[in-house]
Write a protein that holds these residues in place. Structure first.
Motif, PDB file in Angstrom:
ATOM      1  N   TYR A   1       5.274  14.598 -10.556  1.00  0.00           N
ATOM      2  CA  TYR A   1       5.888  14.553 -11.889  1.00  0.00           C
ATOM      3  C   TYR A   1       5.015  15.289 -12.915  1.00  0.00           C
ATOM      4  O   TYR A   1       5.474  16.132 -13.677  1.00  0.00           O
ATOM      5  CB  TYR A   1       6.081  13.088 -12.277  1.00  0.00           C
ATOM      6  CG  TYR A   1       6.493  12.866 -13.704  1.00  0.00           C
ATOM      7  CD1 TYR A   1       7.784  13.166 -14.124  1.00  0.00           C
ATOM      8  CD2 TYR A   1       5.589  12.344 -14.637  1.00  0.00           C
ATOM      9  CE1 TYR A   1       8.159  12.964 -15.438  1.00  0.00           C
ATOM     10  CE2 TYR A   1       5.969  12.140 -15.941  1.00  0.00           C
ATOM     11  CZ  TYR A   1       7.248  12.445 -16.344  1.00  0.00           C
ATOM     12  OH  TYR A   1       7.605  12.256 -17.647  1.00  0.00           O
ATOM     13  N   ARG A   2       3.681  15.016 -12.889  1.00  0.00           N
ATOM     14  CA  ARG A   2       2.780  15.669 -13.844  1.00  0.00           C
ATOM     15  C   ARG A   2       2.736  17.174 -13.584  1.00  0.00           C
ATOM     16  O   ARG A   2       2.696  17.970 -14.516  1.00  0.00           O
ATOM     17  CB  ARG A   2       1.351  15.105 -13.737  1.00  0.00           C
ATOM     18  CG  ARG A   2       1.152  13.701 -14.233  1.00  0.00           C
ATOM     19  CD  ARG A   2       1.663  13.434 -15.615  1.00  0.00           C
ATOM     20  NE  ARG A   2       1.211  14.360 -16.637  1.00  0.00           N
ATOM     21  CZ  ARG A   2       1.672  14.370 -17.883  1.00  0.00           C
ATOM     22  NH1 ARG A   2       2.604  13.517 -18.266  1.00  0.00           N
ATOM     23  NH2 ARG A   2       1.233  15.246 -18.760  1.00  0.00           N
TER      24      ARG A   2
ATOM     25  N   ALA B   1       4.023   5.898  -5.164  1.00  0.00           N
ATOM     26  CA  ALA B   1       3.985   5.976  -6.633  1.00  0.00           C
ATOM     27  C   ALA B   1       2.961   7.016  -7.083  1.00  0.00           C
ATOM     28  O   ALA B   1       3.226   7.815  -7.991  1.00  0.00           O
ATOM     29  CB  ALA B   1       3.668   4.612  -7.218  1.00  0.00           C
ATOM     30  N   ILE B   2       1.778   7.042  -6.422  1.00  0.00           N
ATOM     31  CA  ILE B   2       0.732   8.003  -6.809  1.00  0.00           C
ATOM     32  C   ILE B   2       1.222   9.430  -6.579  1.00  0.00           C
ATOM     33  O   ILE B   2       1.119  10.293  -7.452  1.00  0.00           O
ATOM     34  CB  ILE B   2      -0.584   7.750  -6.026  1.00  0.00           C
ATOM     35  CG1 ILE B   2      -1.206   6.424  -6.479  1.00  0.00           C
ATOM     36  CG2 ILE B   2      -1.572   8.887  -6.236  1.00  0.00           C
ATOM     37  CD1 ILE B   2      -2.387   5.971  -5.638  1.00  0.00           C
ATOM     38  N   VAL B   3       1.797   9.680  -5.387  1.00  0.00           N
ATOM     39  CA  VAL B   3       2.267  11.039  -5.067  1.00  0.00           C
ATOM     40  C   VAL B   3       3.383  11.441  -6.046  1.00  0.00           C
ATOM     41  O   VAL B   3       3.385  12.557  -6.582  1.00  0.00           O
ATOM     42  CB  VAL B   3       2.762  11.124  -3.605  1.00  0.00           C
ATOM     43  CG1 VAL B   3       3.397  12.472  -3.328  1.00  0.00           C
ATOM     44  CG2 VAL B   3       1.606  10.885  -2.653  1.00  0.00           C
TER      45      VAL B   3
ATOM     46  N   ARG C   1       0.840  -1.208   0.000  1.00  0.00           N
ATOM     47  CA  ARG C   1       0.000   0.000   0.000  1.00  0.00           C
ATOM     48  C   ARG C   1       0.871   1.252   0.000  1.00  0.00           C
ATOM     49  O   ARG C   1       0.599   2.218  -0.688  1.00  0.00           O
ATOM     50  CB  ARG C   1      -0.906   0.012   1.230  1.00  0.00           C
ATOM     51  CG  ARG C   1      -2.142  -0.796   1.047  1.00  0.00           C
ATOM     52  CD  ARG C   1      -3.183  -0.454   2.099  1.00  0.00           C
ATOM     53  NE  ARG C   1      -4.307  -1.340   1.964  1.00  0.00           N
ATOM     54  CZ  ARG C   1      -4.379  -2.563   2.474  1.00  0.00           C
ATOM     55  NH1 ARG C   1      -3.384  -3.028   3.183  1.00  0.00           N
ATOM     56  NH2 ARG C   1      -5.438  -3.319   2.289  1.00  0.00           N
ATOM     57  N   ASP C   2       1.958   1.203   0.830  1.00  0.00           N
ATOM     58  CA  ASP C   2       2.860   2.369   0.901  1.00  0.00           C
ATOM     59  C   ASP C   2       3.531   2.597  -0.451  1.00  0.00           C
ATOM     60  O   ASP C   2       3.712   3.731  -0.883  1.00  0.00           O
ATOM     61  CB  ASP C   2       3.928   2.135   1.977  1.00  0.00           C
ATOM     62  CG  ASP C   2       3.289   1.860   3.315  1.00  0.00           C
ATOM     63  OD1 ASP C   2       2.647   2.775   3.838  1.00  0.00           O
ATOM     64  OD2 ASP C   2       3.398   0.715   3.794  1.00  0.00           O
ATOM     65  N   ALA C   3       3.907   1.478  -1.100  1.00  0.00           N
ATOM     66  CA  ALA C   3       4.566   1.599  -2.405  1.00  0.00           C
ATOM     67  C   ALA C   3       3.629   2.277  -3.398  1.00  0.00           C
ATOM     68  O   ALA C   3       4.011   3.207  -4.109  1.00  0.00           O
ATOM     69  CB  ALA C   3       4.976   0.224  -2.913  1.00  0.00           C
TER      70      ALA C   3
END
Ligand SMILES: Nc1ncnc2c1ncn2[C@@H]1O[C@H](COP(=O)(O)OP(=O)(O)OP(=O)(O)O)[C@@H](O)[C@H]1O
Length: 261
Positions: free
Chosen positions: A24-25, A17-19, A11-13
């Motif tokens: 990045y975007r 990744a989402i953040v 879940r942390d990974a």
């Protein structure tokens, strides 16, 4: 005692990744220099916000929190057009020079337009006629540009050259290219305020630098005085020596973003 790696789960990974993807975007979207600075201020305030909470500085924490929300609001207002455009086009395959649907057609069309740009730039350069050609990438430039005259024409070297001929009524200022179309001419660009700019550069080059400091776009400049051709992007000026290197630079800078990033 529990090891940190044991606590770190899938879940942390995914969370990280989402953040990371959102940041990045955001960086891609706000790549112009002013936007970058705002993003840095935001990051700094976020750090202060967390630190003041950890330290238990209630009043300071409240002030930083209010500043943080106001800055986000300012960012949204300043970049409303770009945010709307980014949301509308998210995930779509977009080329700065063409609306062509299939990949091969897109490449051919873009190459054709780059050919027209090179022909115009070299022809103007050989006759010592100054030119300023703005090519939009993902962000629109018109909120930073004084509008000029609507043209809405196909890009050909003949049209581009004739616009910049000294007796043309719209030769003064810049032309703006959006998705492979010549949209406007006679546009006034914001001048760069960078005090470190080479003193030999006149206002045409300062205008090219000024716009690329604010917006993620490419500006092609032909100097009237020397005939030199240069390309400006991200507040930097790249002199090009001949048509071959101009093609290389334009091809690289005007590829669809998802291919280059
Ligand atoms: N802010 C601007 N926006 C758009 N065009 C501009 C701007 N400033 C100057 N120009 C264009 O550049 C032309 C030449 O200006 P100026 O002679 O000061 O620039 P320059 O950089 O010395 O020119 P060059 O390098 O081509 O010899 C102007 O007539 C105008 O067409």
């Amino acid at each position: 005692m529990t090891e940190p790696l044991q606590i770190f789960g899938w879940r942390d990974a995914i969370d990280i990744a989402i953040v990371a993807w959102i940041i990045y975007r955001l960086i891609i979207m706000l790549r112009g220099r002013v936007a970058y600075r705002l993003l840095l201020v935001l990051a700094f305030l976020a750090a202060l916000y967390s630190l003041s909470r950890l330290a238990g500085f209630e009043a300071f924490h409240w002030i930083v929190g209010s500043l943080f929300s106001s800055l986000i609001l300012i960012l949204v207002i300043l970049f409303q057009h770009d945010i709307r455009r980014a949301l509308m086009t998210h995930g779509k395959h977009r080329h700065p020079l063409t609306e062509d649907r299939d990949e091969q057609g897109e490449r051919d069309h873009a190459s054709l337009i780059i050919g027209e740009l090179i022909a115009a730039a070299t022809s103007l350069s050989s006759r010592r006629i100054g030119a300023l050609i703005v090519i939009e990438r993902e962000m629109g430039v018109m909120s930073h540009v004084e509008t000029g005259t609507e043209v809405d024409a196909k890009i050909t070297s003949e049209i581009l050259t004739s616009i910049f001929l000294p007796y043309s009524p719209i030769h003064d200022g810049a032309v703006v290219i959006r998705r492979g179309k010549l949209m406007r001419a006679g546009c006034f660009l914001p001048l760069s305020q960078d005090p470190t700019i080479n003193k030999n550069l006149g206002t045409r080059h300062r205008a090219a630098l000024g716009l690329t400091e604010l917006v993620d776009c490419v500006v092609l400049v032909v100097s009237e005085e020397t005939g030199t051709i240069s390309v400006t992007v991200g507040g930097r000026i790249l002199p090009v020596s001949d048509a071959v290197s101009l093609r290389k630079v334009l091809k690289k800078l005007l590829e669809p973003r998802w291919l280059t990033e």
